[in-house]
Scaffold this motif. Structure first.
Motif, short mmCIF file in Angstrom:
data_model
loop_
_atom_site.label_atom_id
_atom_site.label_comp_id
_atom_site.label_asym_id
_atom_site.label_seq_id
_atom_site.Cartn_x
_atom_site.Cartn_y
_atom_site.Cartn_z
N ALA A 242 0.84 -1.20 0.00
CA ALA A 242 0.00 0.00 0.00
C ALA A 242 0.87 1.25 0.00
O ALA A 242 0.59 2.22 -0.73
CB ALA A 242 -0.93 -0.01 1.21
N LEU A 243 1.94 1.25 0.80
CA LEU A 243 2.84 2.39 0.84
C LEU A 243 3.53 2.61 -0.51
O LEU A 243 3.58 3.73 -1.02
CB LEU A 243 3.90 2.21 1.93
N VAL A 244 4.00 1.53 -1.10
CA VAL A 244 4.64 1.63 -2.41
C VAL A 244 3.64 2.12 -3.45
O VAL A 244 3.97 2.95 -4.30
CB VAL A 244 5.27 0.27 -2.82
N GLY A 245 2.42 1.64 -3.36
CA GLY A 245 1.38 2.09 -4.29
C GLY A 245 1.10 3.58 -4.15
O GLY A 245 0.94 4.28 -5.15
N ARG A 246 1.06 4.08 -2.92
CA ARG A 246 0.82 5.51 -2.71
C ARG A 246 1.98 6.34 -3.23
O ARG A 246 1.79 7.40 -3.83
CB ARG A 246 0.59 5.80 -1.23
N THR B 241 4.27 5.45 -5.60
CA THR B 241 4.37 5.38 -7.05
C THR B 241 3.26 6.14 -7.74
O THR B 241 3.41 6.57 -8.88
CB THR B 241 4.40 3.93 -7.55
N ALA B 242 2.12 6.30 -7.06
CA ALA B 242 1.03 7.09 -7.65
C ALA B 242 1.43 8.56 -7.76
O ALA B 242 0.95 9.28 -8.63
CB ALA B 242 -0.24 6.94 -6.81
N LEU B 243 2.32 9.01 -6.88
CA LEU B 243 2.77 10.40 -6.91
C LEU B 243 3.82 10.66 -7.98
O LEU B 243 3.98 11.78 -8.46
CB LEU B 243 3.35 10.80 -5.54
N LEU B 244 4.56 9.62 -8.34
CA LEU B 244 5.65 9.78 -9.32
C LEU B 244 5.09 9.83 -10.74
O LEU B 244 4.08 9.20 -11.04
CB LEU B 244 6.63 8.61 -9.21
N PRO B 245 5.76 10.58 -11.62
CA PRO B 245 5.30 10.59 -13.01
C PRO B 245 5.57 9.24 -13.68
O PRO B 245 6.54 8.57 -13.36
CB PRO B 245 6.14 11.70 -13.65
N ARG B 246 4.70 8.89 -14.58
CA ARG B 246 4.86 7.62 -15.29
C ARG B 246 5.97 7.74 -16.33
O ARG B 246 6.19 8.80 -16.89
CB ARG B 246 3.57 7.23 -15.99
N ARG B 247 6.64 6.62 -16.54
CA ARG B 247 7.67 6.60 -17.57
C ARG B 247 7.02 6.67 -18.94
O ARG B 247 5.97 6.06 -19.16
CB ARG B 247 8.51 5.32 -17.49
N PRO B 248 7.67 7.38 -19.87
CA PRO B 248 7.09 7.41 -21.22
C PRO B 248 7.17 6.03 -21.86
O PRO B 248 8.02 5.21 -21.51
CB PRO B 248 7.98 8.41 -21.97
N VAL B 249 6.29 5.81 -22.79
CA VAL B 249 6.26 4.53 -23.49
C VAL B 249 7.51 4.42 -24.35
O VAL B 249 7.88 5.34 -25.07
CB VAL B 249 4.99 4.44 -24.37
N ARG B 250 8.18 3.31 -24.24
CA ARG B 250 9.40 3.09 -25.01
C ARG B 250 9.03 2.77 -26.45
O ARG B 250 8.20 1.89 -26.71
CB ARG B 250 10.20 1.94 -24.43
N ILE B 251 9.64 3.49 -27.36
CA ILE B 251 9.38 3.26 -28.78
C ILE B 251 10.39 2.24 -29.27
O ILE B 251 11.60 2.44 -29.17
CB ILE B 251 9.49 4.57 -29.58
N VAL B 252 9.88 1.16 -29.79
CA VAL B 252 10.74 0.09 -30.27
C VAL B 252 11.13 0.41 -31.70
O VAL B 252 10.27 0.66 -32.55
CB VAL B 252 10.03 -1.28 -30.20
N THR B 253 12.42 0.42 -31.97
CA THR B 253 12.89 0.71 -33.32
C THR B 253 12.93 -0.57 -34.14
O THR B 253 13.07 -1.66 -33.61
CB THR B 253 14.30 1.34 -33.29
N GLN B 254 12.82 -0.39 -35.43
CA GLN B 254 12.90 -1.53 -36.33
C GLN B 254 14.34 -2.02 -36.37
O GLN B 254 15.28 -1.26 -36.28
CB GLN B 254 12.45 -1.11 -37.72
#
Length: 113
Positions: A35-39, A41-54
């Protein structure tokens, strides 16, 4: 004999109860931690989606060509910066470089002909 069995059974049940209490305490502690970790991590910004290169040969060739063009552009700008002290000359060379890069790319890397 039955008193001895009853005593051993009582000891086993007491041990099971102690183990169950320890297990419940660990699970409660783990739940509090989650629960503490969830609280947090909810405050931290999400990592951007990694773009997979060809990874194919055409994509690798294209990346190498783009890198070569960028390197050539940067080298040209450094040489112009070192040779000419006039800001107008530097700016003119920059503008001309921007105009000639697409022409250069088309003439050198175009495979349609």
């Amino acid at each position: 004999m039955s008193k001895e069995r009853a005593r051993r059974r009582a000891e086993r049940e007491a041990e099971r109860a102690r183990q169950a209490a320890l297990r419940a305490e660990r699970e409660a502690k783990l739940a509090r931690r989650r629960a503490l970790v969830g609280r947090v991590t909810a405050l931290l910004p999400r990592r951007p989606v990694r773009i997979v290169t060809q990874g194919g040969i055409i994509a690798r060739r294209r990346r190498a060509q783009n890198g070569a063009v960028a390197l050539l552009f940067a080298v040209t700008q450094v040489i112009v910066w070192l040779l000419w002290s006039s800001w107008m000359a530097r700016f003119g060379a920059f503008v001309l470089s921007l105009l000639f890069v697409p022409l250069f790319v088309t003439l050198v890397f175009d495979r349609r002909s």
